[in-house]
Design an enzyme around this catalytic site. Structure first.
Site, PDB file in Angstrom:
ATOM      1  N   GLU A  34       1.058  -1.185  -0.012  1.00 40.43           N
ATOM      2  CA  GLU A  34      -0.127  -0.033   0.116  1.00 40.43           C
ATOM      3  C   GLU A  34       1.006   1.406   0.141  1.00 40.43           C
ATOM      4  O   GLU A  34       2.134   1.046   0.199  1.00 40.43           O
ATOM      5  CB  GLU A  34      -0.911   0.106   1.386  1.00 40.43           C
ATOM      6  CG  GLU A  34      -1.964  -1.169   1.190  1.00 40.43           C
ATOM      7  CD  GLU A  34      -2.971  -1.311   2.397  1.00 40.43           C
ATOM      8  OE1 GLU A  34      -2.755  -0.488   3.326  1.00 40.43           O
ATOM      9  OE2 GLU A  34      -3.844  -1.912   2.250  1.00 40.43           O
ATOM     10  N   HIS A  94      -8.701   9.509   3.580  1.00 43.18           N
ATOM     11  CA  HIS A  94      -8.381   8.477   2.727  1.00 43.18           C
ATOM     12  C   HIS A  94      -8.439   9.179   1.301  1.00 43.18           C
ATOM     13  O   HIS A  94      -9.654   9.708   1.004  1.00 43.18           O
ATOM     14  CB  HIS A  94      -9.137   7.307   2.870  1.00 43.18           C
ATOM     15  CG  HIS A  94      -8.427   6.150   2.364  1.00 43.18           C
ATOM     16  ND1 HIS A  94      -8.617   6.149   0.825  1.00 43.18           N
ATOM     17  CD2 HIS A  94      -8.055   5.009   2.840  1.00 43.18           C
ATOM     18  CE1 HIS A  94      -8.012   4.575   0.503  1.00 43.18           C
ATOM     19  NE2 HIS A  94      -7.638   4.305   1.730  1.00 43.18           N
ATOM     20  N   ARG A 129      -0.674   8.707   2.098  1.00 43.92           N
ATOM     21  CA  ARG A 129      -1.809   9.224   1.868  1.00 43.92           C
ATOM     22  C   ARG A 129      -2.035  10.884   1.807  1.00 43.92           C
ATOM     23  O   ARG A 129      -2.884  11.259   1.086  1.00 43.92           O
ATOM     24  CB  ARG A 129      -2.876   8.765   2.989  1.00 43.92           C
ATOM     25  CG  ARG A 129      -3.228   7.402   2.548  1.00 43.92           C
ATOM     26  CD  ARG A 129      -4.187   6.928   3.493  1.00 43.92           C
ATOM     27  NE  ARG A 129      -4.212   5.567   3.394  1.00 43.92           N
ATOM     28  CZ  ARG A 129      -4.652   4.662   4.282  1.00 43.92           C
ATOM     29  NH1 ARG A 129      -4.968   4.974   5.311  1.00 43.92           N
ATOM     30  NH2 ARG A 129      -4.548   3.445   4.019  1.00 43.92           N
ATOM     31  N   HIS A 179     -10.893   9.780   7.351  1.00 49.44           N
ATOM     32  CA  HIS A 179     -10.855   8.256   7.300  1.00 49.44           C
ATOM     33  C   HIS A 179     -10.232   7.787   8.825  1.00 49.44           C
ATOM     34  O   HIS A 179     -10.612   7.140   9.573  1.00 49.44           O
ATOM     35  CB  HIS A 179      -9.830   7.671   6.501  1.00 49.44           C
ATOM     36  CG  HIS A 179      -9.467   6.266   6.349  1.00 49.44           C
ATOM     37  ND1 HIS A 179     -10.373   5.392   6.100  1.00 49.44           N
ATOM     38  CD2 HIS A 179      -8.491   5.723   6.498  1.00 49.44           C
ATOM     39  CE1 HIS A 179     -10.042   4.041   6.242  1.00 49.44           C
ATOM     40  NE2 HIS A 179      -8.712   4.189   6.429  1.00 49.44           N
ATOM     41  N   ARG A 224      -0.353   8.706   9.391  1.00 46.28           N
ATOM     42  CA  ARG A 224      -0.392   7.267   9.651  1.00 46.28           C
ATOM     43  C   ARG A 224       0.103   6.527   8.419  1.00 46.28           C
ATOM     44  O   ARG A 224      -0.476   6.718   7.235  1.00 46.28           O
ATOM     45  CB  ARG A 224      -1.689   6.762  10.103  1.00 46.28           C
ATOM     46  CG  ARG A 224      -1.822   5.251  10.103  1.00 46.28           C
ATOM     47  CD  ARG A 224      -3.097   4.695  10.767  1.00 46.28           C
ATOM     48  NE  ARG A 224      -4.173   5.048   9.893  1.00 46.28           N
ATOM     49  CZ  ARG A 224      -4.712   4.243   9.360  1.00 46.28           C
ATOM     50  NH1 ARG A 224      -4.073   3.083   8.834  1.00 46.28           N
ATOM     51  NH2 ARG A 224      -5.500   4.418   8.325  1.00 46.28           N
TER      52      ARG A 224
HETATM   53  P1  FAD Z   1     -13.029   0.498  16.642  1.00 47.69           P
HETATM   54  O1  FAD Z   1     -12.797  -0.927  15.913  1.00 47.69           O
HETATM   55  O2  FAD Z   1     -13.579   1.426  15.873  1.00 47.69           O
HETATM   56  O3  FAD Z   1     -14.002  -0.034  17.830  1.00 47.69           O
HETATM   57  C1  FAD Z   1     -14.664   0.809  18.904  1.00 47.69           C
HETATM   58  C2  FAD Z   1     -15.593   0.467  19.705  1.00 47.69           C
HETATM   59  O4  FAD Z   1     -15.831   1.375  20.631  1.00 47.69           O
HETATM   60  C3  FAD Z   1     -16.859   0.140  18.814  1.00 47.69           C
HETATM   61  O5  FAD Z   1     -17.381  -1.212  19.280  1.00 47.69           O
HETATM   62  C4  FAD Z   1     -17.730   1.175  19.144  1.00 47.69           C
HETATM   63  O6  FAD Z   1     -19.238   0.904  19.115  1.00 47.69           O
HETATM   64  C5  FAD Z   1     -17.391   1.450  20.596  1.00 47.69           C
HETATM   65  N1  FAD Z   1     -17.824   2.642  21.267  1.00 47.69           N
HETATM   66  C6  FAD Z   1     -17.522   3.965  20.718  1.00 47.69           C
HETATM   67  N2  FAD Z   1     -17.845   4.864  21.613  1.00 47.69           N
HETATM   68  C7  FAD Z   1     -18.465   4.454  22.591  1.00 47.69           C
HETATM   69  C8  FAD Z   1     -19.206   4.761  23.745  1.00 47.69           C
HETATM   70  N3  FAD Z   1     -19.341   6.031  24.155  1.00 47.69           N
HETATM   71  N4  FAD Z   1     -19.648   3.676  24.614  1.00 47.69           N
HETATM   72  C9  FAD Z   1     -19.618   2.397  24.238  1.00 47.69           C
HETATM   73  N5  FAD Z   1     -18.969   1.949  23.186  1.00 47.69           N
HETATM   74  C10 FAD Z   1     -18.316   2.956  22.466  1.00 47.69           C
HETATM   75  N6  FAD Z   1      -6.540   0.183   9.466  1.00 47.69           N
HETATM   76  C11 FAD Z   1      -5.722  -0.681   9.132  1.00 47.69           C
HETATM   77  O7  FAD Z   1      -4.520  -0.913   9.761  1.00 47.69           O
HETATM   78  N7  FAD Z   1      -5.832  -1.408   7.992  1.00 47.69           N
HETATM   79  C12 FAD Z   1      -6.929  -1.273   7.285  1.00 47.69           C
HETATM   80  O8  FAD Z   1      -7.100  -2.073   6.154  1.00 47.69           O
HETATM   81  C13 FAD Z   1      -8.100  -0.183   7.519  1.00 47.69           C
HETATM   82  N8  FAD Z   1      -8.905  -0.243   6.766  1.00 47.69           N
HETATM   83  C14 FAD Z   1     -10.083   0.528   7.231  1.00 47.69           C
HETATM   84  C15 FAD Z   1     -11.032   0.755   6.551  1.00 47.69           C
HETATM   85  C16 FAD Z   1     -12.202   1.472   6.944  1.00 47.69           C
HETATM   86  C17 FAD Z   1     -13.555   1.750   5.811  1.00 47.69           C
HETATM   87  C18 FAD Z   1     -12.005   2.122   8.237  1.00 47.69           C
HETATM   88  C19 FAD Z   1     -13.300   3.043   8.691  1.00 47.69           C
HETATM   89  C20 FAD Z   1     -10.822   2.029   8.884  1.00 47.69           C
HETATM   90  C21 FAD Z   1     -10.003   1.310   8.481  1.00 47.69           C
HETATM   91  N9  FAD Z   1      -8.698   1.096   8.975  1.00 47.69           N
HETATM   92  C22 FAD Z   1      -7.839   0.414   8.502  1.00 47.69           C
HETATM   93  C23 FAD Z   1      -8.648   1.899  10.516  1.00 47.69           C
HETATM   94  C24 FAD Z   1      -8.911   0.881  11.607  1.00 47.69           C
HETATM   95  O9  FAD Z   1      -9.848   0.032  11.151  1.00 47.69           O
HETATM   96  C25 FAD Z   1      -9.095   1.267  12.985  1.00 47.69           C
HETATM   97  O10 FAD Z   1      -8.182   2.344  13.307  1.00 47.69           O
HETATM   98  C26 FAD Z   1      -9.347   0.313  13.921  1.00 47.69           C
HETATM   99  O11 FAD Z   1      -9.972  -0.825  13.583  1.00 47.69           O
HETATM  100  C27 FAD Z   1      -9.666   0.849  15.249  1.00 47.69           C
HETATM  101  O12 FAD Z   1      -9.724  -0.414  16.185  1.00 47.69           O
HETATM  102  P2  FAD Z   1     -10.146   0.191  17.513  1.00 47.69           P
HETATM  103  O13 FAD Z   1     -10.438  -1.114  18.226  1.00 47.69           O
HETATM  104  O14 FAD Z   1      -9.371   1.305  18.177  1.00 47.69           O
HETATM  105  O15 FAD Z   1     -11.773   1.071  17.370  1.00 47.69           O
HETATM  106  C1  SIN Z   2      -7.340   0.755   2.843  1.00 47.03           C
HETATM  107  O1  SIN Z   2      -7.630  -0.436   2.689  1.00 47.03           O
HETATM  108  O2  SIN Z   2      -6.947   1.378   2.187  1.00 47.03           O
HETATM  109  C2  SIN Z   2      -7.470   1.161   4.343  1.00 47.03           C
HETATM  110  C3  SIN Z   2      -6.090   0.852   4.934  1.00 47.03           C
HETATM  111  C4  SIN Z   2      -5.837   1.831   6.187  1.00 47.03           C
HETATM  112  O3  SIN Z   2      -6.829   2.400   6.648  1.00 47.03           O
HETATM  113  O4  SIN Z   2      -4.995   1.549   6.754  1.00 47.03           O
END
Ligand code: FAD
Ligand code: SIN
Length: 529
Positions: free
Chosen positions: A113, A241, A287, A348, A383
């Site tokens: 990527e 993104h 990015r 993003h 990032r």
């Molecule tokens: P999340 O997975 O967002 O989980 C947060 C949790 O907290 C959820 O369950 C939510 O409901 C809960 N929550 C929030 N506020 C509250 C509250 N007040 N009370 C109770 N619960 C709450 N990153 C990569 O490294 N590779 C990728 O390929 C990639 N692709 C992506 C594609 C998309 C479309 C998106 C949106 C993001 C992508 N990212 C990617 C970024 C990555 O997915 C996230 O940064 C990562 O998953 C965050 O994980 P997390 O556990 O911190 O939060």
């Molecule tokens: C993507 O698949 O382009 C998202 C990857 C990322 O957010 O790191």
């Protein structure tokens, strides 16, 4: 009503669930999550997890790529630790049952990527997050020490403030005793007490009008921690993104960077491949550079989108590599093998957040943070692609180790008062909430986006301040509900983003200011709020 756990986990994405599985060996765990447990940014992650697994790749190269993308603000020690921990994290996920895509030789398939000098993204087709969420949730759901409370919304972290003591951001010692949580089914606020609490609430993309993030991403964790007087840092670095789908029926569906990793080319409406004019890495530049180049093309030509062109690739390869994205586009009558895909940048990822040290400890004792809500120092000013799932897993693990040790010396605090809702009434003014939310998102999109200026930031600050006053007045009179609390949190996050952006009078990484287009060496430091 009171609930008590040894560990409280707020959020059920990759960070929250993997922390829960680790600490459940040492005590009871309550995971609260505001919707269904799978609803998270994690569940939508497409591209994959960046990890060094190829014999010709090296930790040094991954570290170097991360530092280059981070534009001088990454903490090299943190980056090195996270990169070196990557293979273990992948091994652990595989042991839990994760099924990642394999090459023809049966090894893990690695793609590239933007900003990576080597193929090092492991993935599960183009739905990596769904696979991670699936295995972690299945394990957590079966664990006898873990209770998952869905439709529970964390409103405030409990600290000495709730015991009537004065708490300050920089001087007083603060402890976290759990959280006040709204059960959205019963509409009652509960006290959830814990010896250690992990904030794993994910990102804040919803602060912007167009975002790849799902609705849950309203920055609740950062807002709660800031109100509790935790240190927050680097909030100006918002990643847009480059390629979200431009289509009226599917706003901001992500077209993974892996599409460019497989050879996709960005073209303007005249058909010109423009990225080489901006960076020698062309379509695989980091990015920030690609998003700014698209923004420039749109402004120069007065266009509303550019195109991502994969039509020179074989149809069967596109379907094999990007089955979910191909299917989604086809459902909108865009056959990626035949038609170029209309794309625009969308908000993003937030690089800043609740400040933590290398072990996930925040400036409040007993409060840990991991995943997108945290600012650990790995991402700096920008990032690197697919480093965030890596960060979430690594810091969940490090926080778990610290938290298991921490609770040895702690007992539950028994004198926490019930939530006080005296003087509040149910609202019928839902339009005030929805209108203010839209106004905030529009202000952030127009004035605090990919390209910023002093004039725009000042304007955004004034508008946001007004929204803050209106919403706080409304909040103190109203029985708590999720849309209102989320709006309040989004305004707090917007304030933090704008204030940090106003402080940084230079252009660095994701923060680009027309008034100060250059990096300034004397400003190589975190923005601390
Ligand atoms: P999340 O997975 O967002 O989980 C947060 C949790 O907290 C959820 O369950 C939510 O409901 C809960 N929550 C929030 N506020 C509250 C509250 N007040 N009370 C109770 N619960 C709450 N990153 C990569 O490294 N590779 C990728 O390929 C990639 N692709 C992506 C594609 C998309 C479309 C998106 C949106 C993001 C992508 N990212 C990617 C970024 C990555 O997915 C996230 O940064 C990562 O998953 C965050 O994980 P997390 O556990 O911190 O939060
Ligand atoms: C993507 O698949 O382009 C998202 C990857 C990322 O957010 O790191």
């Amino acid at each position: 009503m009171i609930k008590k756990f040894d560990f409280l986990v707020i959020g059920s994405g990759s960070a929250g669930l993997s922390f829960a599985l680790d600490v459940a060996e040492k005590g009871t765990v309550g995971i609260i999550t505001k919707k269904n447990s799978a609803e998270s940014n994690t569940n939508y992650a497409q591209g994959g997890i960046a990890t060094v697994l190829d014999q010709y790749d090296s930790f040094e190269k991954h570290v170097e790529d991360t530092l280059i993308a981070g534009a001088g603000l990454c903490k090299p020690k943190v980056v090195r630790m996270a990169v070196q921990s990557g293979p273990d994290m992948i091994r652990k996920l595989i042991e839990l049952g994760a099924d990642f895509t394999k090459s023809n030789e049966g090894k893990l398939h690695l793609v590239r990527e933007g900003g990576h000098s080597h193929n090092r993204i492991i993935h599960a087709d183009d739905m990596t997050g769904r696979e991670i969420e699936r295995v972690l949730l299945a394990k957590a759901g079966m664990h006898p020490n873990i209770t998952i409370l869905e439709h529970h919304f964390a409103m405030e972290l409990i600290t000495e403030h709730h015991l009537g003591q004065k708490v300050t951001r920089y001087t007083s010692e603060k402890n976290c005793f759990g959280a006040y949580v709204l059960d959205t089914k019963t509409e009652k606020v509960e006290k959830v007490l814990a010896k250690a609490t992990l904030l794993a609430t994910g990102g804040a993309g919803q602060v912007y009008l167009h975002s790849t993030n799902p609705e849950i991403a309203t920055g609740d964790g950062v807002a709660m921690a800031y109100r509790a007087k935790a240190r927050v840092s680097n909030m100006e670095f918002i990643q847009f993104h480059p390629t979200s789908l431009y289509h009226p029926e599917s706003d901001s569906f992500l077209i993974s960077e892996a599409a460019r990793g497989h050879g996709g080319i960005l073209r303007n409406k005249k058909g010109k491949a423009f990225m080489a004019d901006y960076d020698e890495r062309a379509d695989l530049a980091p990015r920030d550079i690609v998003a700014r180049a698209i923004d420039d093309q749109l402004k120069k030509h007065g266009d509303d989108h550019v195109y991502l062109d994969l039509t020179h690739l074989k149809k069967e390869d596109i379907i094999k590599w990007l089955p979910n994205i191909y299917g989604k586009c086809l459902s909108l009558n865009i056959d990626m093998a035949v038609n170029m895909v209309p794309v625009v940048p969308a908000a993003h990822y937030i690089c800043g957040g609740v400040w933590t040290n290398i072990d996930g400890e925040t400036t409040i004792k007993g409060l840990f943070a991991a995943g997108e809500v945290a600012c650990t120092g790995i991402h700096g000013a920008n990032r690197l692609a697919s480093n965030s799932l890596l960060e979430a897993l690594v810091f969940a693990r490090r926080s778990a180790i610290k938290a298991m040790d921490y609770i040895q010396h702690i007992s539950h605090r028994e004198d926490i008062p019930e939530w006080d809702d005296s003087g509040t009434v149910n609202t019928e003014e839902w339009v005030l909430i929805s209108h203010n939310k839209l106004e905030l998102q529009q202000v952030m999109w127009d004035y605090v986006g990919i390209v910023r200026s002093d004039l725009r930031l000042n304007r955004a600050f004034r508008r946001t301040k007004l929204l803050h006053v209106e919403v706080e007045n409304f909040y103190i009179r109203t029985k708590v509900n999720v849309p209102l609390c989320q709006l309040r949190n989004m305004i707090a996050v917007a304030y933090l983003i704008i204030s940090s952006a106003m402080e940084r009078k230079e252009s660095r990484g994701l923060h680009y200011m027309t008034d100060y287009p250059e990096k300034k060496e004397e400003l190589i430091q975190d923005t601390i709020l």
